[in-house]
Design a protein around this motif. Structure first.
Motif, PDB file in Angstrom:
ATOM      1  N   GLU A  27       2.554 -58.435 -55.143  1.00  0.00           N
ATOM      2  CA  GLU A  27       1.177 -58.890 -55.311  1.00  0.00           C
ATOM      3  C   GLU A  27       1.170 -60.121 -56.204  1.00  0.00           C
ATOM      4  OE1 GLU A  27      -3.073 -57.479 -57.301  1.00  0.00           O
ATOM      5  OE2 GLU A  27      -1.552 -55.986 -56.841  1.00  0.00           O
ATOM      6  N   TRP A  28       0.412 -61.127 -55.764  1.00  0.00           N
ATOM      7  CA  TRP A  28       0.227 -62.345 -56.553  1.00  0.00           C
ATOM      8  C   TRP A  28      -1.261 -62.547 -56.820  1.00  0.00           C
ATOM      9  CZ3 TRP A  28       3.318 -62.804 -52.049  1.00  0.00           C
ATOM     10  CH2 TRP A  28       4.685 -63.009 -52.278  1.00  0.00           C
ATOM     11  N   GLU A  29      -1.545 -63.171 -57.955  1.00  0.00           N
ATOM     12  CA  GLU A  29      -2.913 -63.586 -58.266  1.00  0.00           C
ATOM     13  C   GLU A  29      -2.936 -65.101 -58.397  1.00  0.00           C
ATOM     14  OE1 GLU A  29      -6.420 -63.126 -61.627  1.00  0.00           O
ATOM     15  OE2 GLU A  29      -4.512 -62.149 -61.944  1.00  0.00           O
ATOM     16  N   CYS A  30      -3.936 -65.722 -57.793  1.00  0.00           N
ATOM     17  CA  CYS A  30      -4.093 -67.169 -57.906  1.00  0.00           C
ATOM     18  C   CYS A  30      -4.905 -67.461 -59.162  1.00  0.00           C
ATOM     19  CB  CYS A  30      -4.796 -67.731 -56.677  1.00  0.00           C
ATOM     20  SG  CYS A  30      -4.992 -69.523 -56.773  1.00  0.00           S
ATOM     21  N   ASN A  31      -4.305 -68.188 -60.100  1.00  0.00           N
ATOM     22  CA  ASN A  31      -5.023 -68.501 -61.326  1.00  0.00           C
ATOM     23  C   ASN A  31      -5.241 -70.008 -61.494  1.00  0.00           C
ATOM     24  OD1 ASN A  31      -2.553 -69.444 -62.142  1.00  0.00           O
ATOM     25  ND2 ASN A  31      -2.369 -68.140 -63.934  1.00  0.00           N
ATOM     26  N   SER A  32      -5.153 -70.732 -60.410  1.00  0.00           N
ATOM     27  CA  SER A  32      -5.374 -72.171 -60.438  1.00  0.00           C
ATOM     28  C   SER A  32      -6.862 -72.488 -60.409  1.00  0.00           C
ATOM     29  CB  SER A  32      -4.708 -72.837 -59.241  1.00  0.00           C
ATOM     30  OG  SER A  32      -3.327 -72.621 -59.274  1.00  0.00           O
ATOM     31  N   SER A  33      -7.175 -73.693 -60.807  1.00  0.00           N
ATOM     32  CA  SER A  33      -8.561 -74.157 -60.653  1.00  0.00           C
ATOM     33  C   SER A  33      -8.517 -75.505 -59.951  1.00  0.00           C
ATOM     34  CB  SER A  33      -9.263 -74.264 -62.005  1.00  0.00           C
ATOM     35  OG  SER A  33      -8.588 -75.175 -62.834  1.00  0.00           O
ATOM     36  N   VAL A  48       6.209 -51.700 -40.821  1.00  0.00           N
ATOM     37  CA  VAL A  48       4.823 -52.149 -40.886  1.00  0.00           C
ATOM     38  C   VAL A  48       4.658 -53.049 -42.099  1.00  0.00           C
ATOM     39  CG1 VAL A  48       2.422 -51.412 -41.125  1.00  0.00           C
ATOM     40  CG2 VAL A  48       4.025 -50.027 -39.788  1.00  0.00           C
ATOM     41  N   LEU A  49       4.106 -54.238 -41.879  1.00  0.00           N
ATOM     42  CA  LEU A  49       3.792 -55.153 -42.969  1.00  0.00           C
ATOM     43  C   LEU A  49       2.278 -55.198 -43.101  1.00  0.00           C
ATOM     44  CD1 LEU A  49       4.672 -57.272 -45.067  1.00  0.00           C
ATOM     45  CD2 LEU A  49       4.468 -58.987 -43.264  1.00  0.00           C
ATOM     46  N   ASP A  50       1.786 -54.688 -44.217  1.00  0.00           N
ATOM     47  CA  ASP A  50       0.354 -54.677 -44.495  1.00  0.00           C
ATOM     48  C   ASP A  50       0.045 -55.875 -45.382  1.00  0.00           C
ATOM     49  OD1 ASP A  50      -2.323 -53.721 -44.640  1.00  0.00           O
ATOM     50  OD2 ASP A  50      -1.869 -52.785 -46.573  1.00  0.00           O
ATOM     51  N   PHE A  51      -0.859 -56.724 -44.932  1.00  0.00           N
ATOM     52  CA  PHE A  51      -1.235 -57.932 -45.659  1.00  0.00           C
ATOM     53  C   PHE A  51      -2.695 -57.856 -46.067  1.00  0.00           C
ATOM     54  CE2 PHE A  51      -3.572 -61.926 -45.171  1.00  0.00           C
ATOM     55  CZ  PHE A  51      -3.043 -62.633 -46.228  1.00  0.00           C
ATOM     56  N   ARG A  52      -2.962 -58.217 -47.302  1.00  0.00           N
ATOM     57  CA  ARG A  52      -4.347 -58.300 -47.780  1.00  0.00           C
ATOM     58  C   ARG A  52      -4.508 -59.524 -48.659  1.00  0.00           C
ATOM     59  NH1 ARG A  52      -4.273 -52.813 -50.504  1.00  0.00           N
ATOM     60  NH2 ARG A  52      -2.101 -53.078 -50.025  1.00  0.00           N
ATOM     61  N   HIS A  53      -5.622 -60.190 -48.514  1.00  0.00           N
ATOM     62  CA  HIS A  53      -6.010 -61.295 -49.408  1.00  0.00           C
ATOM     63  C   HIS A  53      -7.368 -60.888 -49.964  1.00  0.00           C
ATOM     64  CE1 HIS A  53      -6.288 -65.921 -50.085  1.00  0.00           C
ATOM     65  NE2 HIS A  53      -6.547 -65.215 -51.164  1.00  0.00           N
ATOM     66  N   LEU A  54      -7.369 -60.352 -51.177  1.00  0.00           N
ATOM     67  CA  LEU A  54      -8.552 -59.737 -51.777  1.00  0.00           C
ATOM     68  C   LEU A  54      -9.269 -60.682 -52.741  1.00  0.00           C
ATOM     69  CD1 LEU A  54      -6.932 -56.295 -52.660  1.00  0.00           C
ATOM     70  CD2 LEU A  54      -8.203 -56.908 -50.607  1.00  0.00           C
ATOM     71  N   GLY A  55     -10.548 -60.430 -52.908  1.00  0.00           N
ATOM     72  CA  GLY A  55     -11.323 -61.164 -53.901  1.00  0.00           C
ATOM     73  C   GLY A  55     -12.037 -62.390 -53.373  1.00  0.00           C
ATOM     74  N   TRP A  56     -12.030 -62.563 -52.061  1.00  0.00           N
ATOM     75  CA  TRP A  56     -12.673 -63.728 -51.458  1.00  0.00           C
ATOM     76  C   TRP A  56     -14.183 -63.607 -51.476  1.00  0.00           C
ATOM     77  CZ3 TRP A  56     -11.823 -68.427 -49.268  1.00  0.00           C
ATOM     78  CH2 TRP A  56     -10.499 -68.835 -49.192  1.00  0.00           C
ATOM     79  N   TRP A 104      -9.476 -69.966 -53.639  1.00  0.00           N
ATOM     80  CA  TRP A 104      -8.414 -69.000 -53.917  1.00  0.00           C
ATOM     81  C   TRP A 104      -8.432 -68.499 -55.353  1.00  0.00           C
ATOM     82  CZ3 TRP A 104      -3.400 -68.262 -51.204  1.00  0.00           C
ATOM     83  CH2 TRP A 104      -3.468 -68.640 -49.869  1.00  0.00           C
ATOM     84  N   THR A 105      -9.016 -69.231 -56.265  1.00  0.00           N
ATOM     85  CA  THR A 105      -8.968 -68.882 -57.677  1.00  0.00           C
ATOM     86  C   THR A 105      -9.498 -67.475 -57.896  1.00  0.00           C
ATOM     87  OG1 THR A 105      -9.224 -71.194 -58.296  1.00  0.00           O
ATOM     88  CG2 THR A 105      -9.693 -69.570 -59.994  1.00  0.00           C
ATOM     89  N   GLY A 106      -8.689 -66.639 -58.532  1.00  0.00           N
ATOM     90  CA  GLY A 106      -9.051 -65.255 -58.816  1.00  0.00           C
ATOM     91  C   GLY A 106      -8.762 -64.279 -57.688  1.00  0.00           C
ATOM     92  N   THR A 107      -8.289 -64.772 -56.544  1.00  0.00           N
ATOM     93  CA  THR A 107      -7.982 -63.870 -55.434  1.00  0.00           C
ATOM     94  C   THR A 107      -6.572 -63.292 -55.587  1.00  0.00           C
ATOM     95  OG1 THR A 107      -7.135 -65.614 -53.989  1.00  0.00           O
ATOM     96  CG2 THR A 107      -9.504 -65.144 -53.871  1.00  0.00           C
ATOM     97  N   HIS A 108      -6.299 -62.226 -54.860  1.00  0.00           N
ATOM     98  CA  HIS A 108      -4.993 -61.567 -54.889  1.00  0.00           C
ATOM     99  C   HIS A 108      -4.429 -61.523 -53.477  1.00  0.00           C
ATOM    100  CE1 HIS A 108      -5.128 -59.660 -59.000  1.00  0.00           C
ATOM    101  NE2 HIS A 108      -6.327 -60.209 -58.873  1.00  0.00           N
ATOM    102  N   VAL A 109      -3.150 -61.853 -53.353  1.00  0.00           N
ATOM    103  CA  VAL A 109      -2.428 -61.796 -52.079  1.00  0.00           C
ATOM    104  C   VAL A 109      -1.414 -60.666 -52.206  1.00  0.00           C
ATOM    105  CG1 VAL A 109      -0.884 -63.044 -50.517  1.00  0.00           C
ATOM    106  CG2 VAL A 109      -2.741 -64.266 -51.687  1.00  0.00           C
ATOM    107  N   ILE A 110      -1.485 -59.710 -51.271  1.00  0.00           N
ATOM    108  CA  ILE A 110      -0.641 -58.516 -51.348  1.00  0.00           C
ATOM    109  C   ILE A 110       0.064 -58.291 -50.011  1.00  0.00           C
ATOM    110  CG2 ILE A 110      -0.632 -56.001 -51.700  1.00  0.00           C
ATOM    111  CD1 ILE A 110      -3.328 -56.439 -53.235  1.00  0.00           C
TER     112      ILE A 110
END
Length: 107
Positions: free
Chosen positions: A26-32, A69-77, A42-48
């Protein structure tokens, strides 16, 4: 970890928040970025990505090994973001290429 977005000036800074070897990352985008740039959404979103196995289903007529199985999620959008569709399409393209590469060795 840095991931290129649409251009070098839109490079995303992703911070790894979790990693379980061979299971989950899991990664979190902390860029602005300026709000007019796609990367700003993307700022504040999570890629899992999570990996698991699925045994053959009882109704399958051919025998096969376990399915990976590869489960992909991009959360916080913000689904109202003008860049939501742009990102959705981009992930679709990227995941399609990943699938093709993993199944055939040809991206």
């Amino acid at each position: 970890m840095y991931v290129a977005a649409t251009a070098v000036k839109d490079a995303l800074h992703l911070v790894r928040r979790a990693c379980i070897l061979d299971k989950r990352v899991e990664w979190e985008c902390n860029s602005s970025h300026p709000v007019e740039r796609p990367a700003s959404a993307w700022t504040g979103t999570h890629v899992i990505f999570e990996i698991s196995e699925s045994p053959p289903m009882s109704f399958e007529t051919t025998k096969r090994k376990n399915l990976t199985v590869l489960d992909f999620r991009h959360l916080g959008w913000d689904e109202k973001s003008k860049f939501f569709g742009y990102c959705n399409f981009g992930w679709g393209e990227a995941l399609s290429k990943l699938k093709r590469l993993l199944e055939s060795g040809d991206a």
